[in-house]
Motif scaffolding. Structure first.
Motif, PDB file in Angstrom:
ATOM      1  N   LEU A 174      32.150  44.320  53.816  1.00 46.08           N
ATOM      2  CA  LEU A 174      33.513  44.485  53.287  1.00 46.08           C
ATOM      3  C   LEU A 174      33.476  44.644  51.772  1.00 46.08           C
ATOM      4  CD1 LEU A 174      35.465  41.722  55.272  1.00 46.08           C
ATOM      5  CD2 LEU A 174      35.636  44.195  55.609  1.00 46.08           C
ATOM      6  N   ARG A 175      32.687  43.783  51.103  1.00 43.01           N
ATOM      7  CA  ARG A 175      32.587  43.823  49.635  1.00 43.01           C
ATOM      8  C   ARG A 175      32.055  45.177  49.182  1.00 43.01           C
ATOM      9  NH1 ARG A 175      34.975  42.048  46.744  1.00 43.01           N
ATOM     10  NH2 ARG A 175      33.668  41.144  45.126  1.00 43.01           N
ATOM     11  N   ARG A 176      31.144  45.751  49.978  1.00 47.16           N
ATOM     12  CA  ARG A 176      30.576  47.050  49.618  1.00 47.16           C
ATOM     13  C   ARG A 176      31.569  48.187  49.806  1.00 47.16           C
ATOM     14  NH1 ARG A 176      24.493  45.732  51.932  1.00 47.16           N
ATOM     15  NH2 ARG A 176      23.708  44.899  49.968  1.00 47.16           N
ATOM     16  N   LEU A 177      32.591  47.937  50.615  1.00 46.86           N
ATOM     17  CA  LEU A 177      33.632  48.953  50.826  1.00 46.86           C
ATOM     18  C   LEU A 177      34.675  48.902  49.715  1.00 46.86           C
ATOM     19  CD1 LEU A 177      34.275  48.702  54.679  1.00 46.86           C
ATOM     20  CD2 LEU A 177      33.262  50.627  53.448  1.00 46.86           C
ATOM     21  N   ALA A 178      34.690  47.796  48.978  1.00 47.84           N
ATOM     22  CA  ALA A 178      35.680  47.646  47.912  1.00 47.84           C
ATOM     23  C   ALA A 178      35.412  48.692  46.828  1.00 47.84           C
ATOM     24  CB  ALA A 178      35.603  46.244  47.323  1.00 47.84           C
ATOM     25  N   PRO A 179      36.489  49.144  46.155  1.00 45.33           N
ATOM     26  CA  PRO A 179      36.325  50.202  45.155  1.00 45.33           C
ATOM     27  C   PRO A 179      35.354  49.844  44.032  1.00 45.33           C
ATOM     28  CG  PRO A 179      38.560  49.303  45.125  1.00 45.33           C
ATOM     29  CD  PRO A 179      37.894  48.747  46.321  1.00 45.33           C
ATOM     30  N   ALA A 180      35.331  48.582  43.622  1.00 48.67           N
ATOM     31  CA  ALA A 180      34.408  48.210  42.546  1.00 48.67           C
ATOM     32  C   ALA A 180      33.708  46.906  42.913  1.00 48.67           C
ATOM     33  CB  ALA A 180      35.170  48.048  41.241  1.00 48.67           C
ATOM     34  N   ALA A 181      32.426  46.847  42.640  1.00 51.93           N
ATOM     35  CA  ALA A 181      31.679  45.612  42.896  1.00 51.93           C
ATOM     36  C   ALA A 181      32.189  44.519  41.960  1.00 51.93           C
ATOM     37  CB  ALA A 181      30.199  45.847  42.669  1.00 51.93           C
ATOM     38  N   ASP A 182      32.287  43.316  42.437  1.00 51.92           N
ATOM     39  CA  ASP A 182      32.743  42.209  41.605  1.00 51.92           C
ATOM     40  C   ASP A 182      31.800  41.034  41.816  1.00 51.92           C
ATOM     41  OD1 ASP A 182      36.008  40.570  41.113  1.00 51.92           O
ATOM     42  OD2 ASP A 182      34.057  40.334  40.115  1.00 51.92           O
ATOM     43  N   ALA A 183      30.642  41.132  41.179  1.00 49.37           N
ATOM     44  CA  ALA A 183      29.626  40.103  41.369  1.00 49.37           C
ATOM     45  C   ALA A 183      30.109  38.748  40.872  1.00 49.37           C
ATOM     46  CB  ALA A 183      28.324  40.507  40.665  1.00 49.37           C
ATOM     47  N   ALA A 184      30.967  38.768  39.847  1.00 52.67           N
ATOM     48  CA  ALA A 184      31.475  37.487  39.321  1.00 52.67           C
ATOM     49  C   ALA A 184      32.307  36.776  40.385  1.00 52.67           C
ATOM     50  CB  ALA A 184      32.291  37.731  38.065  1.00 52.67           C
ATOM     51  N   ALA A 185      33.121  37.545  41.112  1.00 48.04           N
ATOM     52  CA  ALA A 185      33.936  36.954  42.177  1.00 48.04           C
ATOM     53  C   ALA A 185      33.038  36.437  43.301  1.00 48.04           C
ATOM     54  CB  ALA A 185      34.919  37.981  42.723  1.00 48.04           C
ATOM     55  N   ASP A 186      32.003  37.213  43.618  1.00 43.09           N
ATOM     56  CA  ASP A 186      31.058  36.783  44.663  1.00 43.09           C
ATOM     57  C   ASP A 186      30.362  35.497  44.234  1.00 43.09           C
ATOM     58  OD1 ASP A 186      30.145  40.217  45.358  1.00 43.09           O
ATOM     59  OD2 ASP A 186      31.596  38.915  46.378  1.00 43.09           O
ATOM     60  N   LEU A 187      29.991  35.434  42.950  1.00 40.46           N
ATOM     61  CA  LEU A 187      29.326  34.234  42.438  1.00 40.46           C
ATOM     62  C   LEU A 187      30.263  33.030  42.567  1.00 40.46           C
ATOM     63  CD1 LEU A 187      26.584  33.531  40.934  1.00 40.46           C
ATOM     64  CD2 LEU A 187      27.971  33.400  38.878  1.00 40.46           C
ATOM     65  N   ALA A 188      31.515  33.254  42.198  1.00 36.46           N
ATOM     66  CA  ALA A 188      32.504  32.169  42.267  1.00 36.46           C
ATOM     67  C   ALA A 188      32.681  31.684  43.707  1.00 36.46           C
ATOM     68  CB  ALA A 188      33.838  32.641  41.690  1.00 36.46           C
ATOM     69  N   PHE A 189      32.673  32.618  44.640  1.00 41.58           N
ATOM     70  CA  PHE A 189      32.803  32.251  46.059  1.00 41.58           C
ATOM     71  C   PHE A 189      31.656  31.336  46.462  1.00 41.58           C
ATOM     72  CE2 PHE A 189      34.588  32.699  50.197  1.00 41.58           C
ATOM     73  CZ  PHE A 189      33.554  32.780  51.110  1.00 41.58           C
ATOM     74  N   THR A 190      30.438  31.691  46.032  1.00 42.22           N
ATOM     75  CA  THR A 190      29.292  30.856  46.405  1.00 42.22           C
ATOM     76  C   THR A 190      29.346  29.506  45.694  1.00 42.22           C
ATOM     77  OG1 THR A 190      27.769  31.680  44.699  1.00 42.22           O
ATOM     78  CG2 THR A 190      27.838  32.900  46.772  1.00 42.22           C
ATOM     79  N   THR A 191      29.907  29.475  44.477  1.00 39.15           N
ATOM     80  CA  THR A 191      30.043  28.199  43.768  1.00 39.15           C
ATOM     81  C   THR A 191      30.907  27.246  44.587  1.00 39.15           C
ATOM     82  OG1 THR A 191      29.966  29.409  41.682  1.00 39.15           O
ATOM     83  CG2 THR A 191      30.633  27.102  41.558  1.00 39.15           C
ATOM     84  N   ASP A 192      32.042  27.766  45.075  1.00 42.41           N
ATOM     85  CA  ASP A 192      32.919  26.938  45.921  1.00 42.41           C
ATOM     86  C   ASP A 192      32.158  26.408  47.120  1.00 42.41           C
ATOM     87  OD1 ASP A 192      35.879  29.035  45.500  1.00 42.41           O
ATOM     88  OD2 ASP A 192      35.061  27.373  44.297  1.00 42.41           O
ATOM     89  N   LYS A 193      31.429  27.298  47.763  1.00 39.39           N
ATOM     90  CA  LYS A 193      30.722  26.919  48.991  1.00 39.39           C
ATOM     91  C   LYS A 193      29.654  25.855  48.710  1.00 39.39           C
ATOM     92  CE  LYS A 193      32.489  29.230  52.339  1.00 39.39           C
ATOM     93  NZ  LYS A 193      33.353  28.146  52.801  1.00 39.39           N
ATOM     94  N   ILE A 194      28.942  26.029  47.587  1.00 37.30           N
ATOM     95  CA  ILE A 194      27.871  25.082  47.265  1.00 37.30           C
ATOM     96  C   ILE A 194      28.451  23.745  46.837  1.00 37.30           C
ATOM     97  CG2 ILE A 194      26.007  24.598  45.619  1.00 37.30           C
ATOM     98  CD1 ILE A 194      25.399  27.664  45.783  1.00 37.30           C
TER      99      ILE A 194
END
Lengths: 363, 357
Positions: A174-194
């Motif tokens: 899904l993230r790869r289908l998004a118009p622009a990559a947002d690694a910062a948002a992905d990082l934040a998601f993993t921060t929450d999970k960790i």
């Protein structure tokens, strides 16, 4: 044929009534399966087949041919609706009963069906493949809010099972289908999970990807804009703190340790491990000088100077990796851990008093 | 050349292990040999061919081809291959083939990479390769390779590193690797390598023991093992061993006998099988046997099935408990970690056999 977590009950202890009920169910399933396969053979890509395959996948979500059939039928309707909508002559009767609206509804219903199926069997490959297909079909019809909605569903599913790799991979798609990559948002998601659970190896994994993407250095591809917060050093300090927190919470959990091992090798610049100078050899393929680094480097031709008795040598640098095949397909600026130098003029013999030195200036 | 190097390392390990085994055999049969109920397992697999009325049988129709491969290979590994209905099996396999050349999981089920590999593996074991048009099957498999070197499972486009392994294994058995771009396939596999040296189902996805086997196996067939980070991956793999001796597929997961195959064969191919406690793993597999009705389960106390029976037997074979070794189990034969086929089969076909570990 594949059972996980099913407690053994010796045959003699099994409930006879339950066994009989299961056998009856088995016979019904076999009959349904035969009906569906027969309809497929006869090319009956219709409403009845949709009904039957729905019934089949409810009990047997791994019945991949049934899902294939559903896609064939849905595709027919999508294509038919597309030709209807491109018909320009208003007086021509509609070529089919399928319109973009009716197909939209069908696909939304398919997502509903999948939501229920995934809730029951969250680790069945077929379901995720079908979901991806259905989402793509809807995206092709428009549906700009769909990606965010699906991401929301992923987040929910990962709250229920943070290690479901099917869901994580689907989220990645899904993230790869998004118009622009947002690694910062992905990082934040993993921060929450960790922060919710240090033992979430899946989150540490995706964190390594997001981090590498945000702070690509050396020969790595930078795929995302650098964050406002700072550079590599700040990031590594933050990661080390996170790892320390995890390790103090549970020193025996392997996740942060494996992550730390990677972090150290990733963050450190490559170092020169080995220099090997060989005696002159008649064989043209035997490199007189070999350099081995701790990580792949490029820009060697420009960045490394070999001098003999204080005079720079001319020659050719070649990346060495795996032998002949790699040399043949060398890209313009290859990156390699091992480099070979072929001086234009042969090096002096081993027992000479010549002094060979290297100076390196690699980014 | 790289696989030879790993093989040489494996031979050093095996010498160390042999000296440990001598102790067992001095007192007679090893404890492992005593605990493995080989005859029960033969009866178990034979009965599976007959019990076709169960719910389990009905819901697994879609993967019958692989089920037969698991059962057949098991029987050959436990010296009971001649008890299988080989002619019936060969005829049934051919009924599952489509005009495209691919095979489905069962009769009239759609063709798929997974079942095409299982079909070819079955025919290889039965020495009935003459039944298929090798070009046709190879064309089907090669047709599933994408521009980036990856492979899809079928026309519906699911990409997974499992399918690279299936393609390379299958084409290698057919002698038709030249039909695909092996370099690109290797590049795709390498792009799926993660921070821990392991591999996920697609580039970017989390490392998993099953994918490790598929990716390492694919690189082994392609002669491209040098791309691996053997110490990193070896460490990640040996960390799969838990307290009870069993192996899990990922951190913090439960041990499962099937990882005695996926993880162990990867370690063997890396030349690092000695990084796990061999006896503890063997004990786990043996505990997972159903000593009453035969067969092996995912873990002790659970219901047996043919999938875990195959991987448990394969695991014991890879651990070196074969009949040709001191302390080995009578009747247990060698399995190849790369092709997941009896070594006998590969030798008969003139294919490379992984050096003994």
């Amino acid at each position: 044929a594949i059972m996980h977590g099913v407690k053994r009950v010796p045959v003699e202890e099994r409930d006879a009534a339950l066994e009989a009920a299961k056998m009856a169910k088995a016979q019904k399933l076999m009959a349904l399966s035969q009906m569906i396969l027969q309809r497929k053979k006869e090319g009956k890509l219709d409403e009845e087949t949709l009904k039957l395959t729905l019934k089949a996948v409810e009990t047997n979500p791994e019945f991949y041919t049934a899902w294939n059939l559903r896609r064939m039928i849905l595709k027919l309707r999508i294509d038919s609706a597309a030709s209807t909508s491109t018909a320009t002559d208003a007086s021509t009767p509609s070529a089919s009963e399928h319109t973009p609206q009716s197909v939209q509804t069908l696909l939304e219903q398919e997502l509903e069906l999948l939501a229920g199926a995934i809730a029951k069997s969250p680790k069945t490959y077929c379901l995720w493949v079908h979901r991806q297909w259905t989402v793509q079909a809807l995206l092709d019809l428009g549906n700009p809010d769909l990606l965010d909605k699906e991401l929301g569903l992923c987040a929910e599913l990962l709250r229920a099972d943070e290690r479901n790799f099917h869901c994580w991979a689907f989220r990645l798609a899904l993230r790869r289908l998004a118009p622009a990559a947002d690694a910062a948002a992905d990082l934040a998601f993993t921060t929450d999970k960790i922060n919710a659970n240090f033992s979430n190896y899946s989150a540490w994994h995706y964190r390594s990807k997001a981090l590498a993407s945000l702070h690509a250095h050396g020969t790595q591809q930078r795929t995302a804009a650098a964050p406002a917060g700072g550079g590599l050093k700040e990031a590594v300090d933050a990661e080390t703190q996170l790892v320390e927190g995890a390790v103090y919470t549970d020193p025996l959990d392997q996740s942060p340790w494996i992550y730390l091992r990677w972090l150290v090798s990733w963050a450190l610049p490559p170092s020169l491990l080995l220099v090997a100078a060989r005696p002159p050899s008649p064989s043209p393929s035997s490199p007189p000088l070999l350099l081995a680094f701790s990580a792949a480097v490029s820009g060697v031709a420009a960045g490394v100077t070999v001098t003999l008795n204080a005079a720079p040598l001319t020659g050719k640098w070649e990346a060495v990796e795996g032998g002949e095949r790699t040399r043949a397909q060398a890209p313009a600026e290859p990156a390699s851990q091992v480099w070979a130098f072929y001086p234009t003029d042969p090096l002096p013999p081993p027992h000479s008093t010549a002094s060979l030195s290297l100076s390196l200036s690699l980014s | 050349q790289r696989s030879k190097k790993f093989g040489e390392m494996a031979e050093v390990e095996s010498a160390a292990r042999d000296s440990a085994n001598v102790e067992d055999s001095a007192e007679g049969k090893s404890s492992e040999a005593q605990k493995f109920c080989i005859e029960k397992h033969r009866q178990y697999v034979l009965k599976l061919q007959e019990n076709t009325n169960t719910f389990e049988y009905a819901v697994t129709e879609f993967l019958r081809m692989s089920g037969i491969y698991w059962g057949l290979t098991t029987m050959h590994l436990i010296s009971a291959g001649d008890q299988m209905k080989s002619q019936e099996i060969a005829e049934w396999v051919m009924k599952c083939q489509h005009p495209s050349g691919g095979f489905g999981g069962s009769i009239n089920h759609d063709p798929h990479m997974l079942y095409t590999l299982s079909a070819v593996q079955i025919l290889a074991i039965l020495d009935r390769m003459e039944l298929i048009d090798k070009d046709k099957v190879a064309e089907y498999v090669a047709g599933l390779q994408k521009e980036d070197g990856s492979f899809v499972g079928d026309e519906w486009g699911e990409v997974d590193t499992r399918f690279v392994y299936c393609a390379l294994n299958c084409l290698s058995l057919l002698g038709q690797l030249h039909r695909i771009d092996v370099d690109k396939a290797v590049a795709f596999v390498v792009s799926a390598m993660n921070f821990d040296g392991g591999f996920g189902c697609v580039p970017g996805a989390e490392s998993h023991g099953g994918q490790a086997f598929c990716c390492v196996g694919a690189l082994a067939i392609a002669g491209a093992l040098h791309h691996l980070r053997p110490d990193d991956l070896g460490w990640w793999l040996c960390e799969r061993q838990v307290q009870g001796g069993g192996l899990n597929g990922r951190p913090e997961k439960l041990p499962d006998v099937c990882y005695s195959w996926w993880v162990l064969s990867s370690l063997v191919m890396l030349g690092r099988a000695d990084w796990i406690d061999r006896k503890a793993l063997a004990a786990f597999i043996l505990e997972a046997q159903d000593t009453h009705a035969g067969g092996i389960a995912d873990r002790p106390g659970d219901e047996a099935d043919v999938f875990h029976t195959f991987f448990g037997v394969g695991g014991l074979s890879l651990l070196g408990y074969t009949q040709d070794r001191p302390g080995g189990i009578a009747g247990l034969k060698r399995v190849d970690p790369v092709y997941a086929l009896p070594v006998e089969t590969l030798e008969r076909m003139g294919l490379p056999v992984w050096p003994v570990a």
